[in-house]
Write a protein that holds these residues in place. Structure first.
Motif, short mmCIF file in Angstrom:
data_model
loop_
_atom_site.label_atom_id
_atom_site.label_comp_id
_atom_site.label_asym_id
_atom_site.label_seq_id
_atom_site.Cartn_x
_atom_site.Cartn_y
_atom_site.Cartn_z
N ARG A 56 0.82 -1.22 0.00
CA ARG A 56 0.00 0.00 0.00
C ARG A 56 0.86 1.26 0.00
O ARG A 56 0.32 2.37 0.11
CB ARG A 56 -0.92 0.01 1.22
CG ARG A 56 -2.04 -1.03 1.12
CD ARG A 56 -2.92 -0.98 2.35
NE ARG A 56 -4.10 -1.82 2.14
CZ ARG A 56 -5.35 -1.44 2.35
NH1 ARG A 56 -5.59 -0.22 2.75
NH2 ARG A 56 -6.34 -2.26 2.16
N LEU A 107 -6.28 9.28 3.77
CA LEU A 107 -6.06 7.97 3.15
C LEU A 107 -5.25 7.05 4.07
O LEU A 107 -5.53 5.86 4.18
CB LEU A 107 -5.33 8.13 1.82
CG LEU A 107 -6.15 8.57 0.61
CD1 LEU A 107 -5.23 8.85 -0.57
CD2 LEU A 107 -7.18 7.50 0.24
N SER A 108 -4.25 7.62 4.70
CA SER A 108 -3.41 6.83 5.60
C SER A 108 -4.18 6.42 6.85
O SER A 108 -4.13 5.26 7.27
CB SER A 108 -2.16 7.63 5.98
OG SER A 108 -1.37 6.93 6.92
N GLU A 125 -7.50 6.26 7.39
CA GLU A 125 -8.69 5.45 7.19
C GLU A 125 -8.40 4.10 6.56
O GLU A 125 -8.97 3.08 6.94
CB GLU A 125 -9.69 6.20 6.29
CG GLU A 125 -10.56 7.20 7.02
CD GLU A 125 -11.74 7.64 6.14
OE1 GLU A 125 -11.69 7.42 4.92
OE2 GLU A 125 -12.70 8.20 6.69
N ARG A 126 -7.48 4.08 5.55
CA ARG A 126 -7.32 2.89 4.73
C ARG A 126 -5.90 2.35 4.66
O ARG A 126 -5.67 1.33 4.02
CB ARG A 126 -7.82 3.18 3.31
CG ARG A 126 -9.28 3.56 3.22
CD ARG A 126 -10.18 2.41 3.65
NE ARG A 126 -11.59 2.75 3.54
CZ ARG A 126 -12.59 1.92 3.86
NH1 ARG A 126 -12.30 0.72 4.33
NH2 ARG A 126 -13.84 2.31 3.74
N TRP A 157 -3.35 3.60 3.09
CA TRP A 157 -2.62 3.91 1.86
C TRP A 157 -1.55 4.97 2.16
O TRP A 157 -1.83 5.94 2.86
CB TRP A 157 -3.55 4.47 0.78
CG TRP A 157 -4.53 3.51 0.20
CD1 TRP A 157 -5.89 3.50 0.41
CD2 TRP A 157 -4.26 2.44 -0.70
NE1 TRP A 157 -6.47 2.49 -0.31
CE2 TRP A 157 -5.49 1.81 -1.01
CE3 TRP A 157 -3.09 1.93 -1.28
CZ2 TRP A 157 -5.59 0.72 -1.86
CZ3 TRP A 157 -3.19 0.84 -2.13
CH2 TRP A 157 -4.42 0.25 -2.42
N HIS A 189 -6.64 -3.16 -7.15
CA HIS A 189 -6.06 -2.13 -6.29
C HIS A 189 -6.40 -0.73 -6.83
O HIS A 189 -6.66 0.19 -6.05
CB HIS A 189 -4.54 -2.29 -6.22
CG HIS A 189 -4.10 -3.46 -5.40
ND1 HIS A 189 -3.01 -4.23 -5.72
CD2 HIS A 189 -4.61 -4.00 -4.27
CE1 HIS A 189 -2.86 -5.18 -4.83
NE2 HIS A 189 -3.81 -5.07 -3.94
N THR A 222 -9.97 0.00 -5.87
CA THR A 222 -10.08 0.20 -4.42
C THR A 222 -9.50 1.54 -4.01
O THR A 222 -10.10 2.29 -3.22
CB THR A 222 -9.38 -0.94 -3.66
OG1 THR A 222 -9.95 -2.19 -4.04
CG2 THR A 222 -9.52 -0.76 -2.15
N LEU A 223 -8.31 1.87 -4.53
CA LEU A 223 -7.69 3.16 -4.19
C LEU A 223 -8.57 4.31 -4.65
O LEU A 223 -8.75 5.30 -3.91
CB LEU A 223 -6.30 3.26 -4.82
CG LEU A 223 -5.60 4.62 -4.66
CD1 LEU A 223 -5.38 4.94 -3.19
CD2 LEU A 223 -4.28 4.63 -5.43
N ASP A 242 -11.36 4.75 -2.31
CA ASP A 242 -10.89 5.27 -1.02
C ASP A 242 -10.54 6.75 -1.12
O ASP A 242 -10.75 7.52 -0.16
CB ASP A 242 -9.68 4.47 -0.53
CG ASP A 242 -10.06 3.06 -0.08
OD1 ASP A 242 -11.26 2.82 0.13
OD2 ASP A 242 -9.15 2.22 0.07
N GLN A 255 -13.85 8.52 -1.08
CA GLN A 255 -14.42 8.53 0.27
C GLN A 255 -13.67 9.49 1.18
O GLN A 255 -14.27 10.20 2.01
CB GLN A 255 -14.38 7.12 0.86
CG GLN A 255 -15.02 7.00 2.23
CD GLN A 255 -16.49 7.42 2.22
OE1 GLN A 255 -17.27 7.01 1.37
NE2 GLN A 255 -16.87 8.28 3.17
#
Length: 456
Positions: free
Chosen positions: A52, A386-387, A389-390, A392, A421, A424-425, A428, A431
């Motif tokens: 990630r 992003l970091s 929550e998910r 990334w 991926h 999904t990214l 995210d 979101q």
């Protein structure tokens, strides 16, 4: 006879689950191999997931067969050519294969390095030494050497200038122009210029400098004014990309003034860190005074590196990739990464609110983008969200002067970043933007923590 009491931690699990670990003092006693392994594993569990991490350019996945070669050769000291002559031969094979890939016109030379940073140091040292040789032969002073490069280079170029007493002549970037060309370079060149460095695949946006235009400028200077200024191409990221994605785009030894090229095997060469390569156009481009001979390992060997002892494993892993993949395999992999980068760019366009940086130009397999509207949150907020929550790791950063008022994000697409991926990214990111829209950006303390974390 009574048996000694058994440590419950040794019997039931890791004793460091409820004990402090050695952090400052040299430990008085050791521990079992299992405890040591678990201790290190627990620390690593707190780190980010490399799959990630879209900030790093280095390779995070290799085939099991390559991993086996690495594991079986970790103990082999590369520099000991007397005992390990086949390893030395494999290094030379890699140099010759890369010289062929970069269109070297004849017999050449080079070296494996720990990465492109060492390769750049060595290549730039040779530029300085060769300039000094030319000046001395002409009876001219050898003080005040300078090196010309753009603000889009890796920091190692400034390190070289500071460490080895060379004046850096840095061409600033401009808003909307994040690479350099001949018109930018020309005013900075004079008789004390040891060379010009151009980037193939910048860290910031993934594009290349106008290497053809800079080469043409240097050819004109040589023919009209007698200034023979060599061109070094920093292909740390792009050297394993352009030959396969843009094979008809000249940037390498097809250009007259390109005298040396560095490339990172541990980036798009698809090898774990650390391995880099320095390739010269011909043997005469390596300053002979930089080559040392030693015989205390049982055989007289010439050495041309800043370090000495180092492992053989990544040299062998690089050769594995070269013969395993060939041109066809590297092309297939690079195109797959490029396709996924384009798919991610399309998804970001569909989300809206993002400006893509240089999407239609020759570029590394990545997406560089920025927000159009900064009224409620900015790129650092998106990166933090992003970091948090998910998980990334998508970096946000400002560009070098004079484009330092521009903040962008960069998502690097690598071999193990699949189309799933991508989707999904993209979801995210969308979101994260919705969340930031609702709460009006990240809290200042959260952003500050992100900015102070490693990698930012």
């Amino acid at each position: 006879m009574a048996m000694p009491p058994i440590d419950p931690g040794e019997l039931f699990g890791n004793r460091f689950l409820d004990q402090e670990v050695p952090t400052h003092r040299f430990p008085d006693a050791g521990m079992t191999a299992t405890d040591a392994m678990r201790l290190v594993a627990l620390d690593m569990a707190l780190e980010g997931d490399p799959s990630r991490n879209l900030a790093t350019f280095v390779t995070t996945w290799m085939e099991p067969e390559a991993q086996r070669i690495i594991a079986e050769n970790l103990h082999r000291n590369f520099i000991d050519h007397a005992e390990y002559p086949r390893t030395a031969e494999i290094e030379q094979r890699c140099i010759r294969i890369l010289a062929d890939l970069f269109h070297a016109p004849g017999e050449t030379t080079g070296a494996r390095t720990q990465g492109s940073s060492e390769a750049i140091m060595l290549g730039a040292l040779s530029l300085k030494w060769r300039w000094r040789e030319r000046r001395s032969a002409a009876g001219l002073p050898t003080e005040s050497p300078n090196l010309v490069f753009g603000g889009d280079v890796h920091v190692v170029w400034e390190k070289f200038c500071r460490y080895f007493d060379v004046e850096p002549r840095i061409v600033p970037l401009q808003e909307g122009k994040y690479t350099i060309g001949p018109d930018d370079v020309a005013p900075h060149i004079d008789e004390n210029t040891i060379g010009v460095a151009a980037v193939l695949g910048t860290t910031f946006t993934g594009h290349r400098d106008d290497i053809v235009g800079i080469n043409d400028l240097l050819v004109r200077l040589k023919r009209e004014q007698g200034h023979d200024v060599p061109l070094h191409v920093d292909g740390a990221s792009g050297g394993f990309v352009w030959p396969f994605l843009y094979p008809d785009s000249p940037w390498d030894f097809r250009l007259e003034q390109v005298r040396s090229i560095n490339v990172s095997g541990h980036k798009f060469g698809l090898v774990y860190p650390g391995i880099g390569w320095l390739i010269f156009r011909e043997k005469a481009d390596l300053a002979p005074d930089l080559v040392f001979e030693e015989n205390y390992l049982g055989k007289t060997d010439a050495t041309f590196t800043l370090n000495f002892s180092t492992g053989s494993a990544m040299v062998l892993a690089q050769y594995y990739n070269l013969v395993r993949l060939g041109r066809e395999g590297y092309t297939y992999i690079m195109r797959g990464m490029q396709d996924n980068a384009h798919a991610l760019a399309e998804r970001l366009e569909q989300i809206g609110g993002f400006e893509l940086i240089g999407r239609d130009e020759e570029q590394l397999p990545l997406v560089a983008f920025r927000l159009r509207d900064h009224s409620k949150y900015d790129e650092f907020d998106v990166a933090w969200q992003l970091s948090a929550e998910r998980g990334w790791m998508v970096p946000a950063y400002t560009l070098p002067p004079k484009a330092d008022n521009i903040t962008i994000m960069r998502a690097l697409v690598k071999q193990n970043f699949s189309r799933e991926h991508v989707d999904t990214l993209a979801r995210d990111i969308e979101q994260a933007c919705h969340t930031l829209e609702r709460k009006g950006g990240a809290h200042e303390s959260e952003r500050q923590q992100m900015l102070q974390s490693p990698g930012h």
